[in-house]
Design a protein around this motif. Structure first.
Motif, PDB file in Angstrom:
ATOM      1  N   GLY A   1       0.797  -1.216   0.000  1.00  0.00           N
ATOM      2  CA  GLY A   1       0.000   0.000   0.000  1.00  0.00           C
ATOM      3  C   GLY A   1       0.835   1.274   0.000  1.00  0.00           C
ATOM      4  O   GLY A   1       1.908   1.323   0.588  1.00  0.00           O
ATOM      5  N   VAL A   2       0.336   2.282  -0.701  1.00  0.00           N
ATOM      6  CA  VAL A   2       0.975   3.600  -0.758  1.00  0.00           C
ATOM      7  C   VAL A   2      -0.106   4.654  -0.534  1.00  0.00           C
ATOM      8  O   VAL A   2      -1.294   4.391  -0.733  1.00  0.00           O
ATOM      9  N   PRO A   3       0.275   5.872  -0.132  1.00  0.00           N
ATOM     10  CA  PRO A   3      -0.714   6.944   0.033  1.00  0.00           C
ATOM     11  C   PRO A   3      -1.419   7.259  -1.290  1.00  0.00           C
ATOM     12  O   PRO A   3      -0.782   7.371  -2.340  1.00  0.00           O
TER      13      PRO A   3
ATOM     14  N   THR B   1      -2.884   9.962  -2.437  1.00  0.00           N
ATOM     15  CA  THR B   1      -2.569  11.230  -3.112  1.00  0.00           C
ATOM     16  C   THR B   1      -1.278  11.118  -3.922  1.00  0.00           C
ATOM     17  O   THR B   1      -1.191  11.645  -5.032  1.00  0.00           O
ATOM     18  N   GLU B   2      -0.281  10.416  -3.395  1.00  0.00           N
ATOM     19  CA  GLU B   2       0.966  10.219  -4.129  1.00  0.00           C
ATOM     20  C   GLU B   2       0.739   9.332  -5.355  1.00  0.00           C
ATOM     21  O   GLU B   2       1.276   9.591  -6.434  1.00  0.00           O
ATOM     22  N   LEU B   3      -0.055   8.280  -5.185  1.00  0.00           N
ATOM     23  CA  LEU B   3      -0.338   7.377  -6.294  1.00  0.00           C
ATOM     24  C   LEU B   3      -1.085   8.102  -7.407  1.00  0.00           C
ATOM     25  O   LEU B   3      -0.754   7.960  -8.586  1.00  0.00           O
ATOM     26  N   ARG B   4      -2.065   8.898  -7.039  1.00  0.00           N
ATOM     27  CA  ARG B   4      -2.818   9.641  -8.048  1.00  0.00           C
ATOM     28  C   ARG B   4      -1.907  10.588  -8.818  1.00  0.00           C
ATOM     29  O   ARG B   4      -1.955  10.652 -10.046  1.00  0.00           O
ATOM     30  N   ARG B   5      -1.042  11.310  -8.108  1.00  0.00           N
ATOM     31  CA  ARG B   5      -0.114  12.225  -8.765  1.00  0.00           C
ATOM     32  C   ARG B   5       0.801  11.463  -9.725  1.00  0.00           C
ATOM     33  O   ARG B   5       1.049  11.890 -10.846  1.00  0.00           O
ATOM     34  N   SER B   6       1.270  10.285  -9.310  1.00  0.00           N
ATOM     35  CA  SER B   6       2.145   9.468 -10.154  1.00  0.00           C
ATOM     36  C   SER B   6       1.423   8.995 -11.409  1.00  0.00           C
ATOM     37  O   SER B   6       1.981   9.031 -12.513  1.00  0.00           O
ATOM     38  N   LEU B   7       0.186   8.547 -11.259  1.00  0.00           N
ATOM     39  CA  LEU B   7      -0.589   8.085 -12.414  1.00  0.00           C
ATOM     40  C   LEU B   7      -0.917   9.240 -13.362  1.00  0.00           C
ATOM     41  O   LEU B   7      -0.935   9.061 -14.579  1.00  0.00           O
ATOM     42  N   GLU B   8      -1.158  10.419 -12.813  1.00  0.00           N
ATOM     43  CA  GLU B   8      -1.392  11.592 -13.664  1.00  0.00           C
ATOM     44  C   GLU B   8      -0.128  11.949 -14.440  1.00  0.00           C
ATOM     45  O   GLU B   8      -0.196  12.323 -15.613  1.00  0.00           O
ATOM     46  N   GLN B   9       1.037  11.808 -13.804  1.00  0.00           N
ATOM     47  CA  GLN B   9       2.293  12.059 -14.502  1.00  0.00           C
ATOM     48  C   GLN B   9       2.508  11.014 -15.599  1.00  0.00           C
ATOM     49  O   GLN B   9       2.955  11.341 -16.692  1.00  0.00           O
ATOM     50  N   LEU B  10       2.177   9.759 -15.308  1.00  0.00           N
ATOM     51  CA  LEU B  10       2.284   8.706 -16.314  1.00  0.00           C
ATOM     52  C   LEU B  10       1.387   9.031 -17.508  1.00  0.00           C
ATOM     53  O   LEU B  10       1.797   8.861 -18.664  1.00  0.00           O
ATOM     54  N   ALA B  11       0.183   9.506 -17.247  1.00  0.00           N
ATOM     55  CA  ALA B  11      -0.735   9.874 -18.328  1.00  0.00           C
ATOM     56  C   ALA B  11      -0.154  11.014 -19.165  1.00  0.00           C
ATOM     57  O   ALA B  11      -0.322  11.039 -20.394  1.00  0.00           O
ATOM     58  N   HIS B  12       0.536  11.922 -18.531  1.00  0.00           N
ATOM     59  CA  HIS B  12       1.182  13.022 -19.258  1.00  0.00           C
ATOM     60  C   HIS B  12       2.340  12.500 -20.106  1.00  0.00           C
ATOM     61  O   HIS B  12       2.534  12.908 -21.249  1.00  0.00           O
ATOM     62  N   ASP B  13       3.124  11.578 -19.541  1.00  0.00           N
ATOM     63  CA  ASP B  13       4.290  11.022 -20.239  1.00  0.00           C
ATOM     64  C   ASP B  13       3.898  10.067 -21.365  1.00  0.00           C
ATOM     65  O   ASP B  13       4.638   9.914 -22.334  1.00  0.00           O
ATOM     66  N   HIS B  14       2.778   9.392 -21.214  1.00  0.00           N
ATOM     67  CA  HIS B  14       2.329   8.387 -22.190  1.00  0.00           C
ATOM     68  C   HIS B  14       1.018   8.882 -22.787  1.00  0.00           C
ATOM     69  O   HIS B  14      -0.060   8.623 -22.260  1.00  0.00           O
ATOM     70  N   PRO B  15       1.067   9.597 -23.907  1.00  0.00           N
ATOM     71  CA  PRO B  15      -0.110  10.308 -24.411  1.00  0.00           C
ATOM     72  C   PRO B  15      -1.301   9.452 -24.807  1.00  0.00           C
ATOM     73  O   PRO B  15      -2.398   9.958 -24.890  1.00  0.00           O
ATOM     74  N   PHE B  16      -1.121   8.152 -25.040  1.00  0.00           N
ATOM     75  CA  PHE B  16      -2.256   7.336 -25.441  1.00  0.00           C
ATOM     76  C   PHE B  16      -2.997   6.733 -24.254  1.00  0.00           C
ATOM     77  O   PHE B  16      -3.920   5.955 -24.434  1.00  0.00           O
ATOM     78  N   LEU B  17      -2.593   7.078 -23.037  1.00  0.00           N
ATOM     79  CA  LEU B  17      -3.241   6.548 -21.845  1.00  0.00           C
ATOM     80  C   LEU B  17      -4.696   7.016 -21.822  1.00  0.00           C
ATOM     81  O   LEU B  17      -4.974   8.205 -21.938  1.00  0.00           O
ATOM     82  N   LEU B  18      -5.616   6.077 -21.686  1.00  0.00           N
ATOM     83  CA  LEU B  18      -7.033   6.424 -21.654  1.00  0.00           C
ATOM     84  C   LEU B  18      -7.502   6.674 -20.233  1.00  0.00           C
ATOM     85  O   LEU B  18      -8.067   7.706 -19.921  1.00  0.00           O
ATOM     86  N   THR B  19      -7.273   5.676 -19.397  1.00  0.00           N
ATOM     87  CA  THR B  19      -7.789   5.788 -18.042  1.00  0.00           C
ATOM     88  C   THR B  19      -6.952   4.948 -17.095  1.00  0.00           C
ATOM     89  O   THR B  19      -6.363   3.944 -17.484  1.00  0.00           O
ATOM     90  N   SER B  20      -6.895   5.394 -15.870  1.00  0.00           N
ATOM     91  CA  SER B  20      -6.267   4.627 -14.795  1.00  0.00           C
ATOM     92  C   SER B  20      -7.248   4.572 -13.645  1.00  0.00           C
ATOM     93  O   SER B  20      -7.908   5.562 -13.333  1.00  0.00           O
ATOM     94  N   ARG B  21      -7.339   3.392 -13.055  1.00  0.00           N
ATOM     95  CA  ARG B  21      -8.128   3.230 -11.827  1.00  0.00           C
ATOM     96  C   ARG B  21      -7.155   2.742 -10.771  1.00  0.00           C
ATOM     97  O   ARG B  21      -6.233   1.986 -11.067  1.00  0.00           O
ATOM     98  N   TYR B  22      -7.365   3.187  -9.549  1.00  0.00           N
ATOM     99  CA  TYR B  22      -6.386   2.848  -8.523  1.00  0.00           C
ATOM    100  C   TYR B  22      -7.013   2.699  -7.147  1.00  0.00           C
ATOM    101  O   TYR B  22      -8.079   3.239  -6.853  1.00  0.00           O
ATOM    102  N   ALA B  23      -6.322   1.947  -6.322  1.00  0.00           N
ATOM    103  CA  ALA B  23      -6.574   1.837  -4.886  1.00  0.00           C
ATOM    104  C   ALA B  23      -5.184   1.866  -4.256  1.00  0.00           C
ATOM    105  O   ALA B  23      -4.176   1.919  -4.971  1.00  0.00           O
ATOM    106  N   GLY B  24      -5.106   1.834  -2.962  1.00  0.00           N
ATOM    107  CA  GLY B  24      -3.822   1.966  -2.287  1.00  0.00           C
ATOM    108  C   GLY B  24      -2.810   0.883  -2.594  1.00  0.00           C
ATOM    109  O   GLY B  24      -1.605   1.095  -2.463  1.00  0.00           O
ATOM    110  N   ASP B  25      -3.277  -0.289  -3.028  1.00  0.00           N
ATOM    111  CA  ASP B  25      -2.351  -1.400  -3.252  1.00  0.00           C
ATOM    112  C   ASP B  25      -2.426  -2.013  -4.656  1.00  0.00           C
ATOM    113  O   ASP B  25      -1.796  -3.017  -4.929  1.00  0.00           O
ATOM    114  N   HIS B  26      -3.194  -1.402  -5.566  1.00  0.00           N
ATOM    115  CA  HIS B  26      -3.240  -1.895  -6.942  1.00  0.00           C
ATOM    116  C   HIS B  26      -3.782  -0.819  -7.878  1.00  0.00           C
ATOM    117  O   HIS B  26      -4.402   0.149  -7.426  1.00  0.00           O
ATOM    118  N   ALA B  27      -3.512  -1.014  -9.158  1.00  0.00           N
ATOM    119  CA  ALA B  27      -3.998  -0.068 -10.169  1.00  0.00           C
ATOM    120  C   ALA B  27      -4.200  -0.813 -11.484  1.00  0.00           C
ATOM    121  O   ALA B  27      -3.630  -1.882 -11.709  1.00  0.00           O
TER     122      ALA B  27
END
Length: 141
Positions: free
Chosen positions: A43-45, A47-73
């Protein structure tokens, strides 16, 4: 430009066909593949996970959607590749290659599905399979 003898020889990108032959599109052109990548770990916090996934979406332009919980995505996106093997290879590298730049947790890949565009649309039309990725973006499960 090189001159090519009649008879259908190929050199580099130039192709000559004999009179009356038809041109066929090369079969190894890139196609679209729908990728669902599942990752999990300690598990991770959120807010940190969401920020990381948003950065991944920025870095990988074809990303459609990410769903997440504290221990999986789960990450869903379209990949352009020659074949399924190439699309899967890119998907299996995605998390590790962006881990440092996006601040992703050191989770492991626990699932991967790669399907062609036609199969994706057929599943959606028949009412099973992954629903269309809407809303697009990063969302909790």
């Amino acid at each position: 430009m090189r001159r090519v003898r009649p008879g259908g020889t190929t050199r580099g990108a130039l192709t000559s066909v004999a009179a009356g032959d038809t041109y066929e599109e090369p079969r190894d052109l890139p196609r679209l593949w729908h990728v669902t990548l599942s990752v999990a770990g300690p598990g991770v916090p959120l807010t940190e996970l969401r920020r990381s996934l948003e950065q991944l979406a920025h870095d990988h332009p074809f990303l459609l959607t990410s769903r997440y919980a504290g221990d999986h995505a789960e990450i869903r996106y379209w990949e352009e590749a020659r074949d399924l093997h190439d699309a899967a290879a890119v998907a299996l590298r995605l998390w590790g290659e962006h881990r440092l730049s996006a601040g992703l947790p050191p989770w492991e890949i626990v699932g991967l599905e790669v399907i062609d565009r036609e199969t994706y649309h057929q599943r959606v039309a028949e009412g099973y399979g992954p629903p269309p990725a809407a809303p697009v973006g990063v969302h909790p499960f």
